[in-house]
Design an enzyme around this catalytic site. Structure first.
Site, short mmCIF file in Angstrom:
data_model
loop_
_atom_site.label_atom_id
_atom_site.label_comp_id
_atom_site.label_asym_id
_atom_site.label_seq_id
_atom_site.Cartn_x
_atom_site.Cartn_y
_atom_site.Cartn_z
N ASP A 403 0.84 -1.20 0.00
CA ASP A 403 0.00 0.00 0.00
C ASP A 403 0.88 1.25 0.00
O ASP A 403 2.10 1.17 0.21
CB ASP A 403 -0.91 -0.04 1.24
CG ASP A 403 -1.98 1.04 1.21
OD1 ASP A 403 -2.33 1.50 0.11
OD2 ASP A 403 -2.46 1.42 2.29
N GLU A 406 2.59 5.02 -4.01
CA GLU A 406 2.56 5.94 -5.18
C GLU A 406 3.89 6.67 -5.35
O GLU A 406 4.23 6.97 -6.51
CB GLU A 406 1.42 6.95 -5.02
CG GLU A 406 0.05 6.33 -5.13
CD GLU A 406 -0.30 5.41 -3.95
OE1 GLU A 406 0.13 5.72 -2.82
OE2 GLU A 406 -0.96 4.39 -4.17
N ASP A 477 -8.91 3.70 -2.30
CA ASP A 477 -9.91 4.14 -1.31
C ASP A 477 -11.18 4.67 -1.95
O ASP A 477 -11.41 5.88 -2.02
CB ASP A 477 -9.29 5.18 -0.38
CG ASP A 477 -8.14 4.58 0.40
OD1 ASP A 477 -8.01 3.34 0.42
OD2 ASP A 477 -7.35 5.35 0.98
C1 GLC Z 1 -4.81 3.29 2.71
C2 GLC Z 1 -5.29 2.07 1.94
C3 GLC Z 1 -6.36 1.37 2.71
C4 GLC Z 1 -5.84 1.00 4.09
C5 GLC Z 1 -5.32 2.24 4.82
C6 GLC Z 1 -4.65 1.92 6.13
O1 GLC Z 1 -5.81 4.23 2.80
O2 GLC Z 1 -5.72 2.42 0.66
O3 GLC Z 1 -6.80 0.23 2.04
O4 GLC Z 1 -6.84 0.40 4.84
O5 GLC Z 1 -4.39 2.91 4.01
O6 GLC Z 1 -3.57 1.09 5.96
#
Ligand code: GLC
Length: 772
Positions: A403, A406, A477
Site C-alpha cells: 500500500d 505511489e 480508497d
Molecule cells: C490506505 C489504503 C487502505 C488501508 C489504509 C490503512 O488508505 O488504501 O486500504 O486500509 O491505508 O492502511
C-alpha cells in the site's frame, strides 16, 4: 520539431531515419506491432514495463516515395513523413491512424463576456506545451478504452487524463485526472477496427482524448524518449494479446487467491481476528483470506509485529490455517526513522533510501511519522526488500499487500529533485515516481517466489504498465457510495483492457458507511471481480457479511457461495489470461466487436465468454434493462431462454443479480466448500446449457509452478445439439491427477445424450459418469 527527413537506412528490424533535427527509428517488433522511437533522452529504450522484448523476425519492405518512406509488413503499412509524422494503414491501404498535421487549438472557454484560454481556468487542465507531444487525427467516430484506473465511463473519448500515481483519499469523481495507477496505454475502436497505443514513458504523461479539441487527440510527456508502440487489431482481443506480449501477462495465481477475502482497517487485536474468522465458519459463509491492516505492526514499523495486540502471532496464524484461512498482511514502503530499528539502520548503512540532491536521505511522513523511502529503482534495494519478505513468510503469512506506494507522503509531495539510482542511471523523482509501486511489487513478487517457490500473491495500490506480471491490484480508497459501485464496472473493465486482469474494488466501499442494500448489491458484483475482497476504513460501520441483518447476510452467503461454485470456471479464465492476456471481466465488445450497441455498455459485462452479468448498481432499483448481444441466452436463475440482439427488462429483487449463460456453454462448477482445499475436488460438475459449443478446462495443483513442467490436465469438451445431444471429452494434455467423476447437469433438456459414444436417457437432468 524534427524537420525534414534527409536520409534513412535499414538495419535488422529497424528503419533508421535521419531528420534535420534528430533521429527517428521505426522498429518492427512483429507484423502487427511497430515501435516508434526517438532517442530524445537516452540512446536506447529503457523500459520498466517491457522487460523481455521478443522481436519476431519478419519480412518487411521499405520503399522511398516522393514525400514519405513506406514500410510494409504482412499486416501493416507505415508511412513516415517530414517532421517524423507517422501514419498507419492496413495492407489494403485503409487508414488506421494518422498524425495530426495542425497546431494544438484548445476549444474556447468563456466567462463574464471575456474569452479565456485554458491557462486561465483554475482547477482544470492547463494549456501546456510538453517536451513530447504526439497528436493524432480524430475522425469523430472513434471510441477509446484502457488508460488503466480512471474515473468516469468505459469510453474515454472527450476526456483528459494524466498519468501520475496519486494517493487520493477524497471521493473519486470524474474531474480527477489521475488516481493510484499509471498505465499509458489505450485502445481505439473505429469502424469495427481497433488498434492500441502504448506510450512507454515513465515520466508524467498526458492523455487528451479529444477534450482540448475534437479534431485531434494527443499523448504527451514532460521528458524521456519518444517511444510508443502501435499495436494493430483488427480485433480488440488481438490488441490485448499484442499489448500483453510486450508488457507481460497476469500469471496463473494460486487457487485460494480467487476465493473470498475479508479485510478491514484494522482487525486488531488478535482475538478480533479470530472472532471474525470463526464467524465465517459459524455462519456457513465461505472465506479463504483474512487481511491484516497496519495495526498489526509495532508502531507502523514494516516487518514487525505489535507484540501486545498480536502476542504469539505465529500461533494465531497457525490456528487460522487450521481453520482454512490464509493471512495477508499490509506493508507500506516507507521505513520509520527510528534509531535502532533494523530496517532503518540497514537501509541507512547501505544507502538504500532515496536522497536529496546532496545525497542526504530524504525524509517525509507517512503512518509511522517521519519515514524514509527505499529506492526500489536500485536492484540491490529490490533484493534487500525481497529477502525481507521472508520475515513475514516465516511467520506463516501467505500473501503481501503493498500500500501507499505511489509513494504517498503526508508532508507535501516528494520534491522533483529527490534522487534515485535507477539501476545505474541516476535520476530524479520525476522519472521514477510512476514506477515506484511497480518496482516494489516486483521486489515483493520475487521475494515471495524465492522463499516459497509457490505462485506469489501480491496486491498493490500503485502500478505501471506491466505490473500485472507481479501483482493483483485493487482500486484504492473508494467510498460506500452508489456512484462508486456504478463506477467500479467501467473502471475494472478498463483495467482489464490495460493488461491488469486480476483486479477488484473494496466490496462495500472503503470510506463512509455502507448500507445493507449497498453491500448486498456490491457483493453481487464482487462475486465476478477477480479479486473479491470486502474492505472498510477504520471507524466506519462494520461491513462483514453479517454486520447488518439476516437479509444482507443471506445475500452475501448466496453470492460468496456462487463464487466458490464458479471457481473452476474462473480458474480457467486465469489460465486463458496467462496464455492470451484476455481479462476475466470483459466489456461486451470484446466478443461482439461488430455490434456497436456494445461499445458503451457501462453497467454489464462478460465474465469470460460464457456468462453475461448485469448487476443492479442503483439504490432502490429492482428492475434492470439488460442488453443481450446476438445469440441465445439463458437466464441463470429461471432458465428462461432469450434471443439476443436487443434489450430485455429483468426483474431483479435485492437478492438477484441478473446473469445469463450463452447457449451452448458448459460451465464447470465445484462443490461448495468453506475454503479452498477443504474438500478434495474429485468431481467436476458440468453445468450444461445444451447447444453447440466447445469448452476447455484446465486443472493443476493450484499452487506451485509445476504446471510449467507439464503437470496439468487440459480437457476439451465438445458439444453438439442435433436430434440428440452429443458431448465428447478429450484430454488434450494429461500430466496431473484426473477427476474421479464428471457430473453433468443438463438445463432444460430431456432426451438422449451421448457422452463419449455412450448413451444416456436424461430424465432428472443429471448424469454422473466415472472417469477412467
Ligand atoms: C490506505 C489504503 C487502505 C488501508 C489504509 C490503512 O488508505 O488504501 O486500504 O486500509 O491505508 O492502511
Amino acid at each position: 520539431m524534427f524537420g525534414r527527413l534527409k536520409k534513412f537506412c535499414v538495419e535488422n528490424n529497424e528503419l533508421i531515419l535521419g531528420f534535420e533535427k534528430g533521429k527517428g527509428i521505426i522498429r518492427v517488433i512483429k507484423d502487427d506491432i511497430i515501435n516508434v522511437f526517438s532517442p530524445l533522452k537516452y540512446d536506447r529504450a529503457f523500459s520498466r514495463a517491457i522487460e523481455d522484448l521478443k522481436i519476431e523476425e519478419v519480412d518487411f519492405d521499405v520503399k522511398e516515395y516522393n514525400n514519405f518512406i513506406e514500410l510494409k509488413t504482412n499486416k501493416l503499412i507505415v508511412r513516415i513523413f517530414d517532421d517524423f509524422k507517422v501514419d498507419f494503414y492496413d495492407v489494403d491501404k485503409n487508414v488506421l491512424c494518422e498524425d495530426y498535421r495542425g497546431e494544438r487549438q484548445p476549444f474556447k472557454r468563456r466567462g463574464n463576456g471575456k474569452t479565456y484560454q485554458t491557462e486561465a481556468v483554475k482547477g482544470e487542465e492547463k494549456f501546456k506545451k510538453h517536451k513530447i507531444e504526439i497528436l493524432k487525427k480524430m475522425y469523430g467516430d472513434e471510441y477509446f478504452y484502457g488508460l488503466g484506473e480512471k474515473t468516469g465511463y468505459l469510453n474515454k473519448k472527450g476526456y483528459y487524463y494524466e498519468m501520475w500515481n496519486t494517493d487520493e483519499p477524497r471521493p473519486h469523481v470524474e474531474s480527477f485526472v489521475s488516481l493510484y495507477k499509471s498505465i499509458p496505454f489505450f485502445i481505439t475502436l473505429r469502424n469495427g477496427i481497433s488498434f492500441g497505443i502504448f506510450f512507454d514513458n515513465t515520466f508524467k504523461t498526458y492523455f487528451d482524448m479529444g477534450k482540448e479539441n475534437s479534431s485531434y487527440y494527443y499523448f504527451a510527456a514532460d521528458d524521456g524518449n519518444l517511444d510508443y508502440y502501435f499495436i494493430y487489431g483488427p480485433y480488440v482481443t488481438d490488441v490485448l494479446e499484442g499489448y500483453t506480449y510486450l508488457t507481460g501477462r497476469t500469471p496463473l495465481p494460486q487457487l485460494w487467491t480467487l476465493g473470498y477475502h475479508q479485510s478491514r482497517w484494522s482487525y486488531c487485536p488478535k482475538d478480533r481476528v479470530l472472532e471474525v474468522a470463526n464467524m465465517f465458519r459459524e455462519k456457513d459463509i465461505p472465506c479463504d483470506v483474512i487481511h491484516l491492516d497496519i495495526d498489526y505492526m509495532d508502531g507502523y514499523r514494516v516487518f514487525t509485529w505489535d507484540e501486545e495486540a498480536f502476542k504469539d502471532h505465529k500461533d494465531m496464524i497457525k490456528e487460522l490455517k487450521e481453520k482454512g484461512f490464509k493471512v495477508v498482511t499490509i506493508i507500506d514502503p516507507a521505513v520509520k526513522k527510528d534509531k535502532g530499528y533494523f530496517m532503518y539502520e540497514e537501509g541507512l548503512k547501505n544507502g538504500y533510501f532515496i536522497t536529496d540532491k546532496d545525497g542526504i536521505p530524504y525524509v517525509n511522513e507517512v503512518w509511522p511519522g517521519e519515514a524514509l523511502y527505499p529506492d526500489f529503482s536500485d536492484e540491490k534495494v529490490r533484493n534487500w526488500w525481497a529477502d525481507k519478505q521472508k520475515i513475514m513468510l516465516d511467520d506463516g503469512i501467505s500473501g503481501i499487500w503493498n500500500d501507499m506506494n505511489e509513494p504517498a507522503s503526508f508532508k507535501g509531495p516528494i520534491p522533483d529533485d529527490v534522487q534515485f539510482k535507477n539501476d545505474g542511471r541516476t535520476t530524479n523523482h520525476l522519472e521514477v515516481h510512476n514506477v515506484y509501486g511497480h518496482l516494489m511489487a516486483k521486489a515483493t513478487y520475487e521475494g515471495i517466489k524465492k522463499h516459497t517457490n509457490k505462485r506469489p500473491f501480491v496486491i498493490t495500490r500503485a502500478c505501471f504498465a506491466g505490473t500485472q506480471k507481479y501483482s493483483t491490484v485493487w482500486t484504492g480508497d473508494n467510498h460506500s457510495f452508489w456512484e462508486h459501485l456504478r463506477m467500479a464496472v467501467p473502471m475494472l473493465l478498463n483495467l482489464g483492457l490495460s493488461g491488469i486482469a486480476f483486479c477488484g474494488t473494496d466490496v462495500g466501499g472503503f470510506q463512509f458507511d455502507a448500507t445493507p442494500e449497498l453491500l448486498s448489491r456490491w457483493v453481487q458484483l464482487g462475486c465476478f471481480m477477480p479479486l473479491f475482497r470486502n474492505h472498510s476504513c477504520i471507524h466506519t460501520r462494520d461491513q462483514e457479511p453479517w454486520a447488518f441483518d439476516k437479509i444482507t447476510e443471506d445475500i452475501n452467503r448466496k453470492y460468496i457461495k456462487l463464487r466458490y461454485k464458479l471457481l473452476p470456471y474462473l480458474y480457467d479464465l486465469m489460465y486463458q489470461c496467462e496464455k492470451t492476456g484476455l481479462p476475466v471481466m470483459r466489456p461486451l465488445f470484446l466478443h461482439y466487436q461488430n455490434d456497436k450497441n456494445t461499445y458503451e455498455l457501462n453497467d454489464e459485462f462478460l465474465f469470460g465468454e460464457n456468462i453475461l452479468v448485469s448487476p443492479v448498481l442503483e439504490q432502490g432499483k429492482n428492475i434492470k434493462a439488460v442488453y443481450l448481444p446476438e445469440g441465445d441466452w439463458i437466464d441463470y436463475w429461471t432458465k428462461e431462454e432469450y434471443k439476443g440482439g436487443g434489450y430485455i427488462l429483468k426483474y431483479a429483487p435485492l437478492d438477484l443479480c441478473p446473469m445469463f449463460i450463452k447457449k451452448g456453454s458448459i460451465i464447470p462448477n465445484f462443490e461448495i466448500q468453506n475454503y479452498i482445499g477443504e474438500k478434495k475436488m474429485n468431481k467436476l460438475i458440468l453445468d450444461v446449457y445444451p447447444g453447440d459449443g466447445v469448452y476447455y478446462h484446465y486443472k493443476d495443483d493450484g499452487e506451485t509452478f509445476e504446471y510449467k513442467n507439464g503437470k496439468y490436465n487440459f480437457y476439451k469438451f465438445t458439444m453438439k445439439l442435433n436430434d440428440f445431444l452429443e458431448i465428447n471429452i478429450e484430454k488434450e494434455h494429461y500430466g496431473y491427477e484426473d477427476y474421479k467423476e464428471f457430473e453433468f447437469i443438463f438445463n432444460k433438456y430431456d432426451g438422449l445424450v451421448v457422452i463419449n459414444s455412450k448413451k444416456y436417457q436424461i430424465r432428472d437432468g443429471k448424469v454422473i459418469i466415472k472417469v477412467n
